[in-house]
Every structure is written in C-alpha cells, then in structure tokens.
Write an enzyme that holds these catalytic residues in place. Structure first.
Site, PDB file in Angstrom:
ATOM      1  N   PRO A  98       0.802  -1.200   0.000  1.00 14.55           N
ATOM      2  CA  PRO A  98       0.000   0.000   0.000  1.00 14.55           C
ATOM      3  C   PRO A  98       0.842   1.260   0.000  1.00 14.55           C
ATOM      4  O   PRO A  98       1.647   1.471   0.898  1.00 14.55           O
ATOM      5  CB  PRO A  98      -0.789  -0.092   1.309  1.00 14.55           C
ATOM      6  CG  PRO A  98      -0.301  -1.326   2.000  1.00 14.55           C
ATOM      7  CD  PRO A  98       0.951  -1.741   1.347  1.00 14.55           C
ATOM      8  N   GLU A  99       0.645   2.082  -0.982  1.00 13.82           N
ATOM      9  CA  GLU A  99       1.256   3.399  -1.021  1.00 13.82           C
ATOM     10  C   GLU A  99       0.137   4.394  -0.716  1.00 13.82           C
ATOM     11  O   GLU A  99      -0.964   3.991  -0.380  1.00 13.82           O
ATOM     12  CB  GLU A  99       1.909   3.639  -2.385  1.00 13.82           C
ATOM     13  CG  GLU A  99       2.931   2.549  -2.715  1.00 13.82           C
ATOM     14  CD  GLU A  99       3.655   2.745  -4.031  1.00 13.82           C
ATOM     15  OE1 GLU A  99       3.858   3.892  -4.431  1.00 13.82           O
ATOM     16  OE2 GLU A  99       4.012   1.743  -4.653  1.00 13.82           O
ATOM     17  N   HIS A 147      -3.985 -14.688   9.527  1.00 17.56           N
ATOM     18  CA  HIS A 147      -3.284 -13.426   9.278  1.00 17.56           C
ATOM     19  C   HIS A 147      -4.072 -12.201   9.744  1.00 17.56           C
ATOM     20  O   HIS A 147      -3.737 -11.080   9.395  1.00 17.56           O
ATOM     21  CB  HIS A 147      -2.950 -13.293   7.800  1.00 17.56           C
ATOM     22  CG  HIS A 147      -2.103 -14.421   7.301  1.00 17.56           C
ATOM     23  ND1 HIS A 147      -0.913 -14.778   7.910  1.00 17.56           N
ATOM     24  CD2 HIS A 147      -2.277 -15.289   6.287  1.00 17.56           C
ATOM     25  CE1 HIS A 147      -0.399 -15.813   7.266  1.00 17.56           C
ATOM     26  NE2 HIS A 147      -1.208 -16.146   6.284  1.00 17.56           N
ATOM     27  N   ARG A 200       2.550 -10.577   6.252  1.00 15.87           N
ATOM     28  CA  ARG A 200       3.967 -10.400   6.571  1.00 15.87           C
ATOM     29  C   ARG A 200       4.211  -9.696   7.897  1.00 15.87           C
ATOM     30  O   ARG A 200       5.338  -9.681   8.391  1.00 15.87           O
ATOM     31  CB  ARG A 200       4.666  -9.636   5.431  1.00 15.87           C
ATOM     32  CG  ARG A 200       4.725 -10.474   4.174  1.00 15.87           C
ATOM     33  CD  ARG A 200       5.355  -9.710   3.030  1.00 15.87           C
ATOM     34  NE  ARG A 200       6.782  -9.549   3.196  1.00 15.87           N
ATOM     35  CZ  ARG A 200       7.553  -8.924   2.304  1.00 15.87           C
ATOM     36  NH1 ARG A 200       7.018  -8.393   1.229  1.00 15.87           N
ATOM     37  NH2 ARG A 200       8.832  -8.841   2.498  1.00 15.87           N
ATOM     38  N   ARG A 240      20.307  16.983  -1.573  1.00 18.23           N
ATOM     39  CA  ARG A 240      20.345  15.517  -1.626  1.00 18.23           C
ATOM     40  C   ARG A 240      21.219  15.023  -2.763  1.00 18.23           C
ATOM     41  O   ARG A 240      20.981  15.351  -3.915  1.00 18.23           O
ATOM     42  CB  ARG A 240      18.923  14.957  -1.804  1.00 18.23           C
ATOM     43  CG  ARG A 240      17.934  15.455  -0.771  1.00 18.23           C
ATOM     44  CD  ARG A 240      18.260  14.879   0.580  1.00 18.23           C
ATOM     45  NE  ARG A 240      17.485  15.501   1.641  1.00 18.23           N
ATOM     46  CZ  ARG A 240      16.917  14.814   2.617  1.00 18.23           C
ATOM     47  NH1 ARG A 240      17.033  13.511   2.673  1.00 18.23           N
ATOM     48  NH2 ARG A 240      16.256  15.455   3.549  1.00 18.23           N
TER      49      ARG A 240
END
Length: 271
Positions: free
Chosen positions: A2-3, A89, A107, A151
């Site tokens: 999921p973003e 899960h 996970r 950066r």
DNA sequence: AAAAGCCCCTGGATGC
DNA sequence: TGCATCCAGGGGCTTT
C-alpha cells in the site's frame, strides 16, 4: 503493497461508516511491528471520531487518544457488519457498534499503535519526520526544488525516503519519474527548477489518478469492502521490464536501487 | 545531516 | 511432487 493511494482508498472506504461508532472490544492476533501500547480491553467504550491519513499512516481518532495504523507491505483493512471468523493473518480487530474493523497482514510489517493524544511520544516519533503531503497545498514546487538541492542520492531513492514528500512508494516513484521524463538514477541535487516543477506535478497527478482508480492491486490489495483497484492496468513502467514503452516502444528497463526494483524507459527518461 | 545497509516476516512464482 | 532460491507494494534503526 500500500502506497498513499491504497491507504487513501482504504480510508475513504470505511471512514464515514465508522465515524461516531462506540468501541465494543478489541482483539490482537500475532505480534505486529510494534506493541499496541495499551491493554486492548481499555479501548472499549471509546467513541470513534473519524479517520485521517498522514502519509501511509491512518489515524483513527478516538474521544480519548488515537490509533495509528500502518499497512506495511501486505496489510489490508476490512470493515463490515459481520466478518467471517478470524484467519491466521488477522492480527487486529476492533468491534464497534457500527461494524468490525480488521487488519489482515500476512507479513506483519504493519502496525497498530495506541497513542494517548496526538503528541504522545511514539506518534511524534513515527509522524515527526514525515515530509509534505503531496495532495495538499502543503506540497510546494519551490520548496521541493530547494530541498532536492541538498540531496546527493538518486532521485528515486529521495522520493522513497519520504523526508521531502510522503506517500510515494515503489510503484508511484517509478510512474511519477516516467511522467516527468526524469531518469530515476539522476542525482536529486542536479534537477533543475523546471524539471523539479514537472516532477512535483507528476507526483500529484499520478497519486490523484491512482486514488480515482481505487489504487493498484498487484497481488492482494483491496479496500475495506474487499474491492480491488485497477491502476496497475495503466502502469507505464512499473513491472513492465522488457515490454515496449507505451509512448516510444523502447523496451522498459529494470534496475535495482537500494535493494528495490526500479523501472524506466531509457528513451523517454533523460538523466 | 545525509547516505547506505540491515532487518522484520510470509507466501507465491520459478527453477532444478 | 519436492525442495531451494528469489522476489514482493515499507520503513525504522544502526552504522558510516
């Protein structure tokens, strides 16, 4: 998985239905990334005020304290009047007067953390270092460009880090860079203002578009009603190694940056 | 301050 | 069919 779009689609799919609900009980499964931070029994009788999102975190506001939810790589939420018996899960469940909220996360990279007030130490630590919200006015092209200057890492990794802008994960980083015509390996500090503006717009465009399409369902993502997204059908580069670019037909390349796969078109995306 | 690596964990796909 | 290997949407933490 999921973003930002998947998290936002999840939020939209249950926020209005859970708002105003009274918590009946809470139940934990196997340990998630962090301990809950309170006795689940203490959540009973609280009222759910609403659900907000910050980056990829969901904030479930209670009349006292809040729950911070993260879906990790494989998490998804379900919300329904009744749900089948918990499976192996299902690691967190909140039964309310308006339905049951359940986190399924094979996970277990996800998390549910209770914080007593928004400035509780843990919440501040988790949310404190987050960058700008890309879909709000908070995300400014000039500020973004100025921050890129300091950066030295490849732009793809700067986007993923979430310190400048949040919510852009592995899929949408590749997609946004394609839209902006920028090579993912390009050093962030060397991106010109016009190209930073393009990237800024591309990030907003790709994320907003993905929210409209219900997110990306690669393996198992679904919203809180179990419905899949279909943005992945429109991916220009993600997971398309060797396939022809949808614009110029050159084969899409796959490289690895920071142990994550990156996809780009060597023709359309200039260094 | 920033960058690079290392983990956490399970399951599905692939290859021998 | 069985087993080993690789890969996956995230991100905090530790070390340079």
């Amino acid at each position: 998985m999921p973003e930002l779009p998947e998290v936002e689609v999840t939020r939209l799919s249950f926020a209005s239905r859970i708002a105003g609900a009274r918590v009946l009980s809470a139940r934990l499964g196997k340990p998630l990334r962090w301990p809950l931070g309170c006795d689940p029994a203490d959540l009973a009788d609280r009222t759910v005020l609403g659900v907000r999102r910050r980056g990829k975190y969901l904030l479930v506001d209670l009349d006292r304290g809040l729950l911070l939810l993260h879906l990790g790589m494989s998490g998804s939420l379900g919300f329904a009047d009744r749900l089948p018996p918990p499976g192996p899960h299902d690691h967190f469940e909140l039964a309310t007067s308006q339905g049951v909220l359940r986190l399924n996360d094979p996970r277990r990279f996800g998390a549910v953390v209770y914080a007593d007030g928004e400035d509780a130490a843990q919440a501040v630590k988790l949310l404190g270092g987050l960058g700008a919200e890309p879909l709000t006015g908070d995300f400014d092209a000039l500020v973004f460009h100025a921050a890129l200057k300091s950066r030295q890492s490849p732009i793809k990794q700067v986007l993923l880090a979430g310190a400048l802008v949040v919510g852009v994960g592995n899929i949408y980083a590749s997609e946004a860079l394609f839209l902006a015509g920028i090579r993912p390996t390009q050093r962030a500090s060397r991106i010109s203002l016009p190209r930073a503006r393009k990237l800024h717009a591309a990030i907003r465009q790709v994320l907003a578009e993905a929210v409209r399409k219900g997110g990306s369902t690669l393996r198992d993502f679904s919203n809180a009603h179990g419905e899949a997204g279909h943005f992945q059908l429109d991916a220009m580069v993600y997971d398309r190694a060797g396939q022809p670019c949808r614009v110029c037909a050159a084969p899409i390349k796959r490289i690895v940056q920071g142990q994550r796969a990156t996809y780009f078109c060597p023709q359309c995306q200039k260094p």
